[in-house]
Design a protein around this motif. Structure first.
Motif, short mmCIF file in Angstrom:
data_model
loop_
_atom_site.label_atom_id
_atom_site.label_comp_id
_atom_site.label_asym_id
_atom_site.label_seq_id
_atom_site.Cartn_x
_atom_site.Cartn_y
_atom_site.Cartn_z
N ASN A 72 0.83 -1.19 0.00
CA ASN A 72 0.00 0.00 0.00
C ASN A 72 0.88 1.26 0.00
O ASN A 72 1.41 1.65 1.04
CB ASN A 72 -0.91 -0.04 1.24
N ALA A 73 1.01 1.87 -1.16
CA ALA A 73 1.86 3.05 -1.31
C ALA A 73 1.37 4.24 -0.47
O ALA A 73 2.18 4.97 0.10
CB ALA A 73 1.96 3.46 -2.78
N LYS A 74 0.06 4.43 -0.40
CA LYS A 74 -0.47 5.56 0.37
C LYS A 74 -0.18 5.39 1.85
O LYS A 74 0.18 6.36 2.53
CB LYS A 74 -1.97 5.71 0.13
N HIS A 88 7.36 0.82 -4.25
CA HIS A 88 6.13 1.36 -4.84
C HIS A 88 6.37 2.31 -6.02
O HIS A 88 5.44 2.61 -6.76
CB HIS A 88 5.30 2.09 -3.78
N LYS A 128 9.09 2.82 -0.24
CA LYS A 128 8.85 3.85 -1.25
C LYS A 128 9.51 3.43 -2.57
O LYS A 128 8.95 3.63 -3.65
CB LYS A 128 9.40 5.21 -0.80
N THR A 166 2.31 3.70 3.09
CA THR A 166 3.76 3.92 3.20
C THR A 166 4.05 5.40 3.34
O THR A 166 4.80 5.82 4.24
CB THR A 166 4.50 3.34 1.97
N ASP A 167 3.47 6.21 2.46
CA ASP A 167 3.71 7.65 2.50
C ASP A 167 3.20 8.29 3.79
O ASP A 167 3.88 9.14 4.36
CB ASP A 167 3.07 8.34 1.29
N SER A 168 2.03 7.88 4.25
CA SER A 168 1.48 8.50 5.46
C SER A 168 2.30 8.11 6.70
O SER A 168 2.55 8.94 7.57
CB SER A 168 0.01 8.17 5.65
#
Length: 176
Positions: free
Chosen positions: A40-42, A75, A72, A44-46
């Protein structure tokens, strides 16, 4: 004298609050979310944004940031960004290890990043050293703050990696 005590107390309290990174329940949630972040890239970013904002990061939090940088890379679709993120991830992991050389969890995070990074990129230079340090923890039964589930999962991953000798596998198998 009373003013000095009050100032000392406030200073001590401020230092403890500043260094109180994440509570044990928060770390448990973070570990669960890190597993989910693999796909889940989102997320990861959050998680990366949240941890980046923490002041005075502990070695473990720094290690988690390094792991998120590696995710990151996973992804990213851009090959340049993939290499950039992996390079940054390994620098962050080295920083975490420099902060706490005896933390098995940090060593394992770096081992797993380097294990999954294609060797032709030249980012897998610490695999043997990290494996040696991880096995040493198992040999000595010294796991620091790692919980039983983490100890078991690391042992299983190390065995499945096929990077361990038969003698090392024997040591790790005791913890499955």
């Amino acid at each position: 004298m009373i003013k000095l005590r009050i100032i000392f107390f406030l200073l001590f309290t401020a230092v403890n609050v500043t260094y109180a990174q994440l509570s044990t329940p928060e770390i448990a949630v973070l570990k669960t979310n890190l597993v989910k972040a693999v796909d889940n890239a989102k997320l990861t970013d959050s998680l990366f944004t949240k941890l980046s904002k923490l002041p005075n990061k502990t070695a473990l939090v720094t290690g988690y940031l390094g792991t998120l940088e590696a995710l990151k890379a996973k992804h990213s679709w851009n090959p340049y960004n993939k290499i950039k993120y992996v390079g940054q991830s390994l620098k962050t992991m080295q920083k975490a290890i420099d902060m706490d050389k005896e933390n098995m969890e940090i060593r394992f995070m770096r081992f797993s990043i380097e294990f999954y990074t294609p060797s032709f990129l030249g980012f897998s230079k610490d695999l043997a050293q990290d494996k040696k340090e991880i096995v040493k923890h198992y040999q000595n039964g010294n796991f620091g703050l790692a919980d039983a589930e983490l100890v078991k999962n690391v042992a299983k991953f190390m065995i499945d990696s096929k990077k361990c000798s038969p003698a090392e596998v024997k040591i790790l198998t005791k913890y499955l």
